[in-house]
Design an enzyme around this catalytic site. Sequence first.
Site, PDB file in Angstrom:
ATOM      1  N   SER A   1       7.928   9.760  11.610  1.00 54.88           N
ATOM      2  CA  SER A   1       6.312   9.879  10.058  1.00 54.88           C
ATOM      3  C   SER A   1       6.813   9.360   9.203  1.00 54.88           C
ATOM      4  CB  SER A   1       5.720  10.871  10.582  1.00 54.88           C
ATOM      5  OG  SER A   1       4.848  10.790   9.595  1.00 54.88           O
TER       6      SER A   1
ATOM      7  N   GLN B   1       4.811   9.648   6.445  1.00 54.22           N
ATOM      8  CA  GLN B   1       3.886  10.873   6.629  1.00 54.22           C
ATOM      9  C   GLN B   1       4.443  11.865   6.035  1.00 54.22           C
ATOM     10  OE1 GLN B   1       0.301   9.748   7.952  1.00 54.22           O
ATOM     11  NE2 GLN B   1       0.261   7.516   6.359  1.00 54.22           N
TER      12      GLN B   1
ATOM     13  N   LYS C   1       1.006  -1.180  -0.222  1.00 50.32           N
ATOM     14  CA  LYS C   1       0.466   0.051   0.371  1.00 50.32           C
ATOM     15  C   LYS C   1       0.989   1.353   0.104  1.00 50.32           C
ATOM     16  CE  LYS C   1      -2.508   1.085   3.319  1.00 50.32           C
ATOM     17  NZ  LYS C   1      -2.795   2.081   4.408  1.00 50.32           N
ATOM     18  N   SER C   2       2.177   1.195   0.558  1.00 56.20           N
ATOM     19  CA  SER C   2       2.659   2.971   1.066  1.00 56.20           C
ATOM     20  C   SER C   2       3.785   2.800  -0.547  1.00 56.20           C
ATOM     21  CB  SER C   2       3.526   2.610   1.846  1.00 56.20           C
ATOM     22  OG  SER C   2       3.400   2.285   3.080  1.00 56.20           O
TER      23      SER C   2
ATOM     24  N   ARG D   1      -6.918  -3.030  10.078  1.00 54.79           N
ATOM     25  CA  ARG D   1      -5.471  -4.090  10.082  1.00 54.79           C
ATOM     26  C   ARG D   1      -6.227  -4.998  11.811  1.00 54.79           C
ATOM     27  NH1 ARG D   1      -2.175  -3.185   6.796  1.00 54.79           N
ATOM     28  NH2 ARG D   1      -0.874  -1.032   6.626  1.00 54.79           N
TER      29      ARG D   1
ATOM     30  N   ASP E   1       2.760  -0.427  12.423  1.00 56.40           N
ATOM     31  CA  ASP E   1       0.731  -1.174  11.794  1.00 56.40           C
ATOM     32  C   ASP E   1       0.750  -2.750  12.119  1.00 56.40           C
ATOM     33  OD1 ASP E   1       0.858   1.318  10.842  1.00 56.40           O
ATOM     34  OD2 ASP E   1       1.049   1.223   8.861  1.00 56.40           O
TER      35      ASP E   1
ATOM     36  N   ARG F   1      -5.298   2.339  18.271  1.00 59.34           N
ATOM     37  CA  ARG F   1      -5.429   0.643  18.783  1.00 59.34           C
ATOM     38  C   ARG F   1      -4.493   0.299  19.607  1.00 59.34           C
ATOM     39  NH1 ARG F   1      -2.951   0.600  12.264  1.00 59.34           N
ATOM     40  NH2 ARG F   1      -4.710   0.530  11.116  1.00 59.34           N
TER      41      ARG F   1
ATOM     42  N   ARG G   1       2.821   6.256  -3.449  1.00 57.46           N
ATOM     43  CA  ARG G   1       3.565   6.719  -3.967  1.00 57.46           C
ATOM     44  C   ARG G   1       3.828   6.446  -5.247  1.00 57.46           C
ATOM     45  NH1 ARG G   1       4.122   5.537   1.919  1.00 57.46           N
ATOM     46  NH2 ARG G   1       5.414   7.019   2.989  1.00 57.46           N
TER      47      ARG G   1
ATOM     48  N   GLY H   1      -4.997   8.091   5.564  1.00 62.44           N
ATOM     49  CA  GLY H   1      -4.010   8.852   5.926  1.00 62.44           C
ATOM     50  C   GLY H   1      -2.663   9.374   5.333  1.00 62.44           C
TER      51      GLY H   1
HETATM   52  C1  S3P Z   1       2.915   5.247   6.356  1.00 64.94           C
HETATM   53  C2  S3P Z   1       3.408   5.487   7.412  1.00 64.94           C
HETATM   54  C3  S3P Z   1       3.013   5.075   8.518  1.00 64.94           C
HETATM   55  C4  S3P Z   1       1.791   4.210   8.505  1.00 64.94           C
HETATM   56  C5  S3P Z   1       0.986   4.194   7.092  1.00 64.94           C
HETATM   57  C6  S3P Z   1       1.409   4.105   6.335  1.00 64.94           C
HETATM   58  C7  S3P Z   1       3.376   5.690   5.003  1.00 64.94           C
HETATM   59  O1  S3P Z   1       2.185   6.459   9.565  1.00 64.94           O
HETATM   60  O2  S3P Z   1       1.888   4.379   9.867  1.00 64.94           O
HETATM   61  O3  S3P Z   1       0.254   3.341   7.421  1.00 64.94           O
HETATM   62  O4  S3P Z   1       3.316   4.888   3.935  1.00 64.94           O
HETATM   63  O5  S3P Z   1       3.803   6.384   4.874  1.00 64.94           O
HETATM   64  P1  S3P Z   1       3.544   7.373   9.944  1.00 64.94           P
HETATM   65  O6  S3P Z   1       4.006   8.680   8.419  1.00 64.94           O
HETATM   66  O7  S3P Z   1       2.346   8.201  10.952  1.00 64.94           O
HETATM   67  O8  S3P Z   1       4.802   7.440  11.194  1.00 64.94           O
END
Ligand code: S3P
Length: 435
Positions: A172, A174, A26-27, A392, A319, A350, A31, A99
């Site tokens: 983080s 993100q 997914k990440s 999750r 996660d 969580r 991107r 998010g």
């Molecule tokens: C993610 C970063 C993580 C993770 C999220 C996906 C990403 O969050 O928990 O499910 O794809 O960059 P944080 O950036 O808040 O650590």
Amino acid sequence: MTTARDAAEISAPAKLHGEVSLPGDKSITHRAILLNAMAEGEARISQAGLGADCMRTVQCLRSLGVDIQFLSDTDLLIRSSGSQGMQEPDEVLDCGNAGTAMRLLLGLVAGLDAFSVLSGDASLRRRPMSRVTNPLRLMGAEIYGRNGGENPPIAVNGGRLEGIEFELPVASAQVKSALLIAGMIASGETTIRQPALSRNHTELMLATQGVQIDANGLTLTIKGGQRPNPIDVRVPRDVSSAAFWLTAGAIHPQADLMMPGVSINPTRAGVIDVLRRMGAQIDIIADNNGTEPTAGLRVRSSRLHATRIDGEQVPIVQDEIPILALAATQAEGRTEIRDAQELRIKESDRISTTCRELNSLGANVEELADGLIIEGPTPLNGAVVDSHDDHRLAMCLGVAGLVADGTTTVLGADSASVSYPSFWPELARLSLNSA
Ligand code: S3P
């Protein structure tokens, strides 16, 4: 297993054998879509994880004028004139539950000469955004949102940005990614200091796209005014999705599961180390050593023992903490998870939801401000449990049902489709396989 409305019913199969089909990461999918949309030209993404979350990224980028075609359920063709050619969106950019979509898109729209409004579902509207909006304001973006820019809907009057030096308050990926994206289109240089390592997919992908990023320990520097090249991406299988089956295989008494082509990027695959440290029999069959390394994973029934997860390991496994907590309920001894307060602001709180729902199944879990203490092993008994609309947690409870006595009913099971649309059919297939 049967699925009725939005509930899944699971009972323990005698055996759990077979090859598991996993979605693309997914990440990396978010991107691959967004960073190629910022590039001028054409790119193909194959084996993408097109769950509900990444579909939001697709829709939002289409609203910004990017041409994205589906070649199949997992393959996409992106044609873009680059971020400089993007158009002002007519509609609210609806990020749903995602998010990652919201935070990365904030980094992008802050640098566009456009007015954008981003929102999402009830869970996303509760999640903190000032960790991204504050540094973007320092770069020159005009941003409004509920609670002073903390919560969506967020309105962004984008434009010319200036590079900044910024110390991330949390590790983080993100936030780091949003600032790298904004820094790439800003003028001047942007320097980001991280308190600990988090997943590095953005850095790796941008480097492959010809963007220069300098890394010095935990400090990243990106020069402004750079344009990424389009690149074709074959997305590895998602290790966060694999984590459910790695745990299922380790805690089920008659299990042997294979997962080919899974991402083992060290900033992501900490769950494999933690499960192995707990005694899980996991074989790693090396496969591809590229920028995003992958491997085949095989897991067999194991005797687990307790462990401790804290400090710099937390961002690498965050996660996977709900499913690791389930593993700990079946492990001998007291498992302690600390420094995990970020879990309180994920798709659900969580720490609290994992504790509550595992205890409903008979586990012995104690909630701490920053983590969990789990005493094991405890037998689990089927019950009605709630996903709290957190993908999750839904899948974690589904796996619990594979080892619990009697029937486990997971309410809000559909939320799994955020990252793993075929999770429940896969659970049914692997259970039947081995009846
Ligand atoms: C993610 C970063 C993580 C993770 C999220 C996906 C990403 O969050 O928990 O499910 O794809 O960059 P944080 O950036 O808040 O650590």
